[in-house]
Design a protein around this motif. Structure first.
Motif, PDB file in Angstrom:
ATOM      1  N   THR A   1      62.366 138.034  40.898  1.00 39.68           N
ATOM      2  CA  THR A   1      61.150 136.836  40.891  1.00 39.68           C
ATOM      3  C   THR A   1      61.864 135.654  40.542  1.00 39.68           C
ATOM      4  O   THR A   1      63.293 135.205  40.869  1.00 39.68           O
ATOM      5  CB  THR A   1      60.635 137.166  39.532  1.00 39.68           C
ATOM      6  N   ASP A   2      61.041 134.504  40.394  1.00 40.86           N
ATOM      7  CA  ASP A   2      61.491 133.227  40.122  1.00 40.86           C
ATOM      8  C   ASP A   2      61.906 133.071  38.804  1.00 40.86           C
ATOM      9  O   ASP A   2      62.179 131.802  38.504  1.00 40.86           O
ATOM     10  CB  ASP A   2      60.496 132.100  40.743  1.00 40.86           C
ATOM     11  N   ASP A   3      61.968 133.952  37.763  1.00 34.66           N
ATOM     12  CA  ASP A   3      62.154 133.760  36.603  1.00 34.66           C
ATOM     13  C   ASP A   3      63.837 133.870  35.995  1.00 34.66           C
ATOM     14  O   ASP A   3      64.324 133.842  35.041  1.00 34.66           O
ATOM     15  CB  ASP A   3      61.593 134.768  35.380  1.00 34.66           C
TER      16      ASP A   3
ATOM     17  N   THR B   1      62.407 131.040  46.610  1.00 38.93           N
ATOM     18  CA  THR B   1      63.825 130.601  47.138  1.00 38.93           C
ATOM     19  C   THR B   1      64.744 130.956  45.894  1.00 38.93           C
ATOM     20  O   THR B   1      64.547 130.623  44.786  1.00 38.93           O
ATOM     21  CB  THR B   1      63.751 129.374  47.312  1.00 38.93           C
ATOM     22  N   HIS B   2      65.757 131.860  46.391  1.00 35.10           N
ATOM     23  CA  HIS B   2      66.938 131.725  45.514  1.00 35.10           C
ATOM     24  C   HIS B   2      68.040 131.241  45.824  1.00 35.10           C
ATOM     25  O   HIS B   2      68.405 131.100  47.201  1.00 35.10           O
ATOM     26  CB  HIS B   2      67.199 133.290  45.158  1.00 35.10           C
ATOM     27  N   VAL B   3      68.739 130.575  45.166  1.00 37.00           N
ATOM     28  CA  VAL B   3      70.289 129.885  45.528  1.00 37.00           C
ATOM     29  C   VAL B   3      71.315 131.034  44.727  1.00 37.00           C
ATOM     30  O   VAL B   3      71.427 131.150  43.818  1.00 37.00           O
ATOM     31  CB  VAL B   3      70.420 128.618  44.802  1.00 37.00           C
ATOM     32  N   TYR B   4      72.085 131.541  45.611  1.00 32.98           N
ATOM     33  CA  TYR B   4      73.078 132.412  45.263  1.00 32.98           C
ATOM     34  C   TYR B   4      74.506 131.890  45.858  1.00 32.98           C
ATOM     35  O   TYR B   4      74.799 131.250  46.657  1.00 32.98           O
ATOM     36  CB  TYR B   4      73.029 133.763  46.119  1.00 32.98           C
ATOM     37  N   PHE B   5      75.348 132.020  44.779  1.00 33.12           N
ATOM     38  CA  PHE B   5      76.826 131.628  45.174  1.00 33.12           C
ATOM     39  C   PHE B   5      77.802 132.284  43.876  1.00 33.12           C
ATOM     40  O   PHE B   5      77.277 132.548  42.832  1.00 33.12           O
ATOM     41  CB  PHE B   5      76.949 130.112  44.734  1.00 33.12           C
TER      42      PHE B   5
END
Length: 498
Positions: free
Chosen positions: A59-61, A456-460
């Motif tokens: 989710t966006d949470d 949208t998820h930002v992964y790094f």
């Protein structure tokens, strides 16, 4: 007791139906209602190991914070990538059984079916047996509600009479052949049948039980949720009114101990703790279910936390009037992330708050707050459909009642919200539902029934290697893939489209 424990262990290893058809040790089979209750507690009820909270990573949470330059945390960031990226092979990459909600839910359904089918074979008071039968039926419906919302399209998308749902296993005994997937509508129809029958049995055979056990009130609350997902607003209202008519209580956060309201939080207050909350209708799970990833001493260095987007939804004020949303502090456990000057809200509160700390506290369940929100949504939707202002007024009354119990009202009165535009009221409701029910198993299901919006998820892992991941609007990945292990066992199963 020893023989029944052996029976329960065998259920876990070989499955209820296989064991009961093939085992020859009659002495390990339950013979009394008390014996069967032991089976249901162990095999039918969700326990600590019933872990499906990982779905919040979809989710966006939840947001990714990377490894912060610490090599020891890099693998922790990578481990959750299959979920965080909505990967088709998430179940192959996440091999631990706790991620396989298909297996978990069907094992629990198997336990419920054993109790249901064995009821006429055991001795005991009819009232006790009928009450237990009601519990098993409600629990079975609850697990199917989870399954059909993980592994099928939402009820309000397309034609539920044609969209594939999940197989309906309703008997303990082994049957010839494999079970195909029923339609979404058929699964919902079975849930309603189970819930109505279970509620009736529980009402007609009332017994004093703890909040860890299913009651008629809990069954009505689950049925309200079912009708909400079906967009049957009249029936959603009917059951919300039933529950709130019997239990209207809301807990004022402003009445909590002072240390529970502090930014760093405390261990003294919890949503699912009978001594601090009078909203609980049903509760389950324990502290092991709610540990901040990656767990243990890692709570101070979690690479995943509650998202900034979520936290920004809570009203925050530093002036002297103390008029702010206490959920920002009391629904989360704040921990230092990488260094003690940076505090972030952990995604799974580890020491209380929404999650449990010991055997007396739970981590999941159903609260009256959900019923106020369900009823408010039904009113909003009816206002949008009919334009009758009375529905708008009723929706705002429920929303304001909930919020008044969530704000710091020690020094200043709560300021009621008011919306005249239907779309704005609906959006405010959605935000309020998100604020109140985050990390209690609702957000993923809500996003699906809201039309499956783009996420949208930002992964790094390292700050200079950020990757943007997108789940498109109405993306097929809003329906989880059926685990390959299940497909291998049942050739009649059809995988979800990707």
């Amino acid at each position: 007791m020893k023989n029944i424990l052996y029976f329960i262990l065998l259920l876990g290893f070989v499955g209820c139906s296989d064991f009961l058809e093939e085992a020859s040790q009659d002495e390990v089979r339950p013979t009394t209602a008390d014996d069967l209750m032991q089976v249901m507690v162990g095999e039918g009820y969700p326990m600590d190991y019933f872990q499906y909270v990982y779905v919040d990573f979809l989710t966006d949470d939840v947001q990714c914070n990377g490894a912060g330059g610490q090599e020891t945390l890099e693998s922790s960031v990578e481990d959750m990538y299959p979920l965080f990226s909505w990967s088709d092979d998430m179940y192959e990459k996440l091999t631990h059984d706790k991620y396989n909600t298909w297996q978990i839910c069907y094992n629990k359904i198997m336990g419920c079916n054993t109790v249901i089918d064995y009821m006429d074979r055991v001795s005991g008071e009819e009232k006790t047996k009928n009450n237990m039968l009601g519990q098993a039926l409600v629990l079975r419906a609850y697990y199917y509600l989870l399954l059909v919302n993980y592994y099928a399209l939402p009820y309000n998308y397309g034609d539920p009479t044609k969209n594939l749902g999940v197989p309906l296993k309703l008997e303990m005994e082994v049957v010839d052949g494999f079970l195909p997937r029923k339609t979404v509508a058929e699964v919902y129809e079975q849930m309603i049948t189970d819930l109505e029958k279970g509620i009736k049995l529980l009402e007609e055979n009332k017994m004093e039980m703890s909040l860890y056990k299913i009651s008629a009130l809990a069954g009505k609350a689950i049925l309200c949720r079912v009708y909400l997902y079906m967009e049957d607003w009249d029936n959603a209202l009917k059951y919300a009114n039933m529950v709130l008519g019997e239990k209207p209580a809301l807990t004022s956060l402003a009445s909590a101990p002072e240390d529970a309201m502090q930014y760093q939080g405390s261990n003294t207050w919890c949503v699912y703790n009978e001594s601090t909350s009078n909203e609980i209708i049903w509760m389950y799970g324990g502290n092991r279910e709610y540990s901040c990833y990656p767990g243990g001493n890692g709570v101070a260095t979690s690479p995943y936390t509650a998202s900034d987007e979520l936290m920004d939804l809570y009203e925050f004020s530093t002036d002297s009037d103390n008029h702010w949303d206490l959920r920002r502090y009391m629904y989360f456990k704040y921990e230092a992330w990488m260094d003690w000057s940076i505090f972030r809200p952990t995604i799974f509160p580890a020491y209380g708050f929404k999650g449990g700390k010991n055997e007396k506290w739970a981590s999941h369940g159903i609260r009256t707050a959900e019923l106020y929100l369900n009823r408010a949504e039904a009113y909003v939707r009816k206002f949008m459909k009919t334009g009758e202002d009375n529905y708008r007024t009723l929706a705002l009354a429920d929303l304001n009642k909930l919020r008044e119990n969530r704000y710091d009202t020690r020094n200043v009165a709560y300021n009621k919200v008011d919306y005249t535009n239907a779309e704005e009221l609906l959006q405010f409701y959605k935000d309020e539902r998100r604020r109140e029910l985050c990390f209690e198993g609702h957000r993923w299901f809500d996003l699906r029934r809201y039309g499956m919006p783009e996420l949208t998820h930002v992964y790094f892992i390292k700050a200079d290697s950020k990757q943007q991941l997108v789940l498109g609007k109405e993306d097929p990945r809003y329906v989880l893939p059926i685990p390959q292990s299940a497909l291998d066992r049942n050739p009649y199963l059809e995988q979800n489209k990707r």
